[in-house]
Motif scaffolding. Structure first.
Motif, PDB file in Angstrom:
ATOM      1  N   TYR A   1       4.667  -2.047  17.168  1.00 65.84           N
ATOM      2  CA  TYR A   1       4.122  -3.004  16.192  1.00 65.84           C
ATOM      3  C   TYR A   1       3.626  -4.288  16.857  1.00 65.84           C
ATOM      4  CZ  TYR A   1       6.522   0.311  13.275  1.00 65.84           C
ATOM      5  OH  TYR A   1       6.941   1.477  12.704  1.00 65.84           O
TER       6      TYR A   1
ATOM      7  N   LEU B   1       4.703  -1.603   9.787  1.00 67.52           N
ATOM      8  CA  LEU B   1       3.554  -2.378  10.275  1.00 67.52           C
ATOM      9  C   LEU B   1       3.176  -3.445   9.249  1.00 67.52           C
ATOM     10  CD1 LEU B   1       1.263  -2.887  12.341  1.00 67.52           C
ATOM     11  CD2 LEU B   1      -0.111  -1.199  11.082  1.00 67.52           C
TER      12      LEU B   1
ATOM     13  N   TYR C   1       5.625  -6.161   9.535  1.00 66.59           N
ATOM     14  CA  TYR C   1       5.538  -6.898  10.809  1.00 66.59           C
ATOM     15  C   TYR C   1       4.366  -7.874  10.815  1.00 66.59           C
ATOM     16  CZ  TYR C   1       6.368  -7.644  15.765  1.00 66.59           C
ATOM     17  OH  TYR C   1       6.686  -8.225  16.981  1.00 66.59           O
TER      18      TYR C   1
END
Ligand code: UTP
Length: 232
Positions: free
Chosen positions: A97, A128, A131
């Motif tokens: 990520y 993702l 993140y």
């Protein structure tokens, strides 16, 4: 708007059809042109299942099978990258990520596949999105949303128009046995849990028609299931 688009392998590459991949690349390019910062996560689809099936019969263990699955998701990610404008997309497939976030930060469209064993790209998409602080996560799957029963087996199965992430966690947990490599759940449990803790809004829809996915992302116009944070 920062958007993560999860494209199931069965949607992008049900068979190896360059035209279909190109249609999806057009959608990604048009979303980027409309101002979306895009992270795209691609699944393994039938290719993953075939390789996993063959390797299982050859005696590979579940971890090895997952790694094979991850490799096929990355293969499909490379295929989509091949169709994308090289000025637009980051040329490599990130394997974590942090790398993906860095490319997004440089205003590049990111295309990635799997990351670590014991999950699917549903979970990668959710992680993702979390993140990179995405505004929305769109799951383009081979089913038209989240159902209260398997629509393939139960004619009375009903689609949820909207549900909270914690309800999704409960639903998936109640129906899910311990998954093994290549198994098929609508959205995996880990993905549902990440959505629940991150509060990111998600949409699950049938991605068979790339234009339907484009409308969903651009205009919020779709038939599917909206997954809302609990505090929505
Ligand atoms: P997929 O995400 O494609 O699984 O990953 P899927 O549920 O079959 O989805 P579709 O058909 O593409 O929509 C394929 C396999 O790769 C491994 C798992 O074994 C998974 O079943 N995988 C994928 C991982 O182990 N880790 C990952 O991060 C991603």
């Amino acid at each position: 708007m920062k958007t993560v688009l999860s494209i199931g392998g069965s949607v992008l590459v049900p068979d190896l059809d360059a035209g279909r991949v190109s249609d999806y690349a057009d959608v990604v390019e048009s979303l980027a042109a409309a101002g979306h910062d895009l992270g795209v996560v691609v699944g393994g689809g039938p290719t993953a299942r075939e390789y996993i099936g063959a390797a299982r019969s050859l005696g590979a263990n579940e971890g090895e099978l997952d790694q094979l699955g991850i490799d096929t998701t990355r293969l499909n990610a490379r295929l989509l990258l091949a169709a994308l404008d090289e000025d637009l997309a980051s040329p490599t497939v990130p394997t974590n990520y942090e790398e993906a976030a860095e490319s997004l930060h440089r205003d590049r469209v990111v295309v990635m596949g799997g990351v670590v064993p014991a999950q699917t790209t549903d979970a990668v998409s959710a992680a993702l999105a979390e993140y990179v602080d995405a505004d929305r996560l769109v799951f383009a799957t081979s089913v038209p949303g989240v159902f209260d029963a398997d629509p393939e087996e139960d004619p009375d199965a009903g689609r949820y128009e909207e549900m909270t992430a914690s309800d999704l966690v409960e639903l998936v947990a109640s129906g899910e046995s311990l998954g093994s490599a290549g198994s098929n759940a609508p959205i995996d449990l880990l993905a549902a849990k990440v959505l629940d803790r991150s509060g990111i809004e998600a949409v699950v829809l049938d991605g068979t028609d790339p234009e339907a996915v484009e409308r969903a992302v651009l205009d919020n116009d779709y038939e599917g299931t909206r997954i809302t944070p609990d505090y929505d």
